[in-house]
Motif scaffolding. Sequence first.
Motif, short mmCIF file in Angstrom:
data_model
loop_
_atom_site.label_atom_id
_atom_site.label_comp_id
_atom_site.label_asym_id
_atom_site.label_seq_id
_atom_site.Cartn_x
_atom_site.Cartn_y
_atom_site.Cartn_z
N PRO A 285 4.47 -3.26 -8.50
CA PRO A 285 3.49 -3.47 -9.58
C PRO A 285 2.65 -4.71 -9.34
N PHE A 286 1.39 -4.62 -9.75
CA PHE A 286 0.45 -5.73 -9.59
C PHE A 286 0.68 -6.76 -10.69
N VAL A 287 0.70 -8.03 -10.31
CA VAL A 287 0.88 -9.13 -11.25
C VAL A 287 -0.40 -9.96 -11.24
N HIS A 288 -1.13 -9.91 -12.36
CA HIS A 288 -2.40 -10.65 -12.45
C HIS A 288 -2.16 -12.04 -13.01
N LYS A 289 -2.68 -13.04 -12.30
CA LYS A 289 -2.56 -14.43 -12.74
C LYS A 289 -3.95 -15.04 -12.85
N GLN A 290 -4.13 -15.89 -13.86
CA GLN A 290 -5.43 -16.52 -14.05
C GLN A 290 -5.74 -17.50 -12.92
N ARG A 291 -4.77 -18.28 -12.50
CA ARG A 291 -4.95 -19.22 -11.39
C ARG A 291 -3.83 -18.98 -10.39
N PRO A 292 -3.97 -17.98 -9.53
CA PRO A 292 -2.87 -17.63 -8.64
C PRO A 292 -2.66 -18.67 -7.55
N THR A 293 -1.41 -18.80 -7.14
CA THR A 293 -1.10 -19.63 -5.97
C THR A 293 -0.96 -18.78 -4.72
N GLU A 294 -0.83 -17.48 -4.91
CA GLU A 294 -0.83 -16.54 -3.80
C GLU A 294 -1.48 -15.25 -4.27
N ILE A 295 -2.02 -14.49 -3.34
CA ILE A 295 -2.75 -13.28 -3.67
C ILE A 295 -1.76 -12.17 -4.02
N SER A 296 -1.97 -11.53 -5.17
CA SER A 296 -1.16 -10.38 -5.56
C SER A 296 -1.91 -9.12 -5.15
N ILE A 297 -1.22 -8.20 -4.48
CA ILE A 297 -1.85 -7.02 -3.93
C ILE A 297 -1.68 -5.85 -4.90
N PRO A 298 -2.75 -5.21 -5.34
CA PRO A 298 -2.61 -4.05 -6.22
C PRO A 298 -2.07 -2.82 -5.48
N LEU A 299 -1.69 -1.80 -6.24
CA LEU A 299 -1.19 -0.56 -5.65
C LEU A 299 -2.32 0.11 -4.89
N THR A 300 -2.16 0.24 -3.59
CA THR A 300 -3.26 0.72 -2.75
C THR A 300 -2.75 1.73 -1.74
N LEU A 301 -3.53 2.80 -1.55
CA LEU A 301 -3.30 3.76 -0.48
C LEU A 301 -4.35 3.53 0.60
N HIS A 302 -3.92 3.30 1.82
CA HIS A 302 -4.86 3.17 2.94
C HIS A 302 -4.88 4.49 3.69
N ILE A 303 -6.06 5.10 3.74
CA ILE A 303 -6.20 6.48 4.20
C ILE A 303 -6.54 6.53 5.68
N GLY A 304 -5.94 7.50 6.38
CA GLY A 304 -6.25 7.74 7.79
C GLY A 304 -5.51 8.98 8.28
N ASP A 305 -6.09 9.69 9.23
CA ASP A 305 -5.47 10.90 9.76
C ASP A 305 -4.54 10.52 10.91
N TYR A 306 -3.28 10.29 10.59
CA TYR A 306 -2.31 9.79 11.57
C TYR A 306 -2.03 10.79 12.68
N ASN A 307 -1.90 12.07 12.32
CA ASN A 307 -1.55 13.09 13.32
C ASN A 307 -2.74 13.95 13.72
N MET A 308 -3.93 13.60 13.31
CA MET A 308 -5.18 14.24 13.71
C MET A 308 -5.18 15.75 13.48
N ASP A 309 -4.58 16.17 12.36
CA ASP A 309 -4.56 17.59 12.03
C ASP A 309 -5.71 17.98 11.12
N GLY A 310 -6.59 17.04 10.81
CA GLY A 310 -7.72 17.33 9.94
C GLY A 310 -7.47 17.05 8.48
N TYR A 311 -6.24 16.67 8.12
CA TYR A 311 -5.90 16.34 6.74
C TYR A 311 -5.46 14.87 6.68
#
Length: 523
Positions: A228-254
């Motif tokens: 879960p993403f934790v939002h801070k007004q003055r963060p001391t470290e970057i909080s990463i939101p829920l993210t999907l990084h897309i790419g065709d790993y097996n090159m099957d077209g999907y």
Amino acid sequence: ICFRNHSALITSVVPGDYDGDSQMDVLLTYHPQNHASGDLGAVIFWGQNQTLDPKNMTILNRTFQDQPLIMDFNGDLIPDVFGVTNESNQPQILLGGNLSWHPAVTTKNKMRIPHSHAFIDLTEDFTADLFLTTQSGSNNFQFEIWQNLDGNFSVSSTLEKPQNMVVVGQSAFADFADGDGHADHLLPGCEDENCQKSTVYLAKSGTKQWVPVLQNFSNKGTLWGFVPFVHKQRPTEISIPLTLHIGDYNMDGYPDALAILRNTSGSNQQAFLLENVPCNNASCEGAHRMFKVYWDLSNLNQIRDAVVATFFDIYEDGILDIVVLSKGYTKTDFAIHTLKNNFEADAYFVKVIVLSGLCSNDCPRKITPFGVNQPGPYIMYTTVDANGYLKNGSVAGQLSQSAHLALQLPYNVLGLGRSANFLDHLYVGIPRPSGEKTIRKQEWTAIIPNSQLIVIPYPHNVPRSWSAKLYLTPSNIVLLTAVALIGVCVFILAIIGILHWQEKKADDREKRQEAHRFHFDAM
């Protein structure tokens, strides 16, 4: 570079040609050291002679409420900076080139933080639209599609988040479900605050119905979930939101995805590959495809405390490898891991990159800098698959998102599966300026698989004059064919040699018999 002796927290680095000189610049956002609020400052380092001069920079005179979206708002193929600033509660646009501020669009709702805005074609006209994530109230999230009509943006449709989703992740776009050449909307999230029950939803292009494409996060009795993403007004470290990084790993077209999951019964946090496979249960029938967590990717499982995972073609061979960022011994230490993709099936691909094409034959200084990669181009292709069926496909859009470590590739890799057929048609569309009714789109035919295509859209308003440079990357099939051909030639030469040797022996035998023959004519 300018923050070496300061305690400012850098939040994003986005390369782009922000002044239109065909030299790569870098936009950097950061939390100012003495700024009371959580606003972000921004600075642009200007590129010159393919390098960055730390003294040649421009600090923007406004701060942003959230990380900005890099887009081409006015269709001049010079990146612009979109975001809500300290000067107004409505989104503003910083136009590239002259760096002037202008109102962008007028919205009824506030921009969600963290946002997942995108600059991508969602109306199937090859012109990038504006996708906004907004919020009214504490948990009322809404997605707005601002269609690009003749170069002007206006609201065309809205979409509510799934009803049972409490923690909303970052929207992602890919031709996920049916290979129709149009971008589908992927949304990761959780149905509770602690992400004990995580899921990934899909809204197919042109529909407003959410379909779950991943719900099973259990492996050998262990339950996993998104972080879960934790939002801070003055963060001391970057909080990463829920993210999907897309790419065709097996090159099957999907397209597949990479995601960071956390062991809900412990503190282990790892990167996992989500493989795009045919749907095998009733819940995802509307999508025809689903994600399956690849639990046994051994090299990926060995990386502990992963923070971000994304795809990258490290060896420039058209096969997407994996880059993982993990925490070190302390909160401020990080390590970068690179994993080579050992996918052995000889699948085919086409790698496409669309440049800005700001000049071609009339460039200053008698050079031909065709420009750098741009946000907004949309790419689609048609081909015949291994079974002989016509297939459309797309990779959504080039550099459609730039905020919160979207880490999208500066090029597009089109997986073609095991089909070695040419691409029958490849279409490329770019944004157009205000008032222009003609769609800027060009078509190329008979593109060779396992090649890299560099598209130079110059002049911008004359698509038939656009040029494309093709670079071929031989596959393993080519090497095996060459080995087989050489082997056949050697085999044939061996047979010819043996036959020639036998014929020579026969000739010698006949000559000896002829020498010993009694000639009656000599008597």
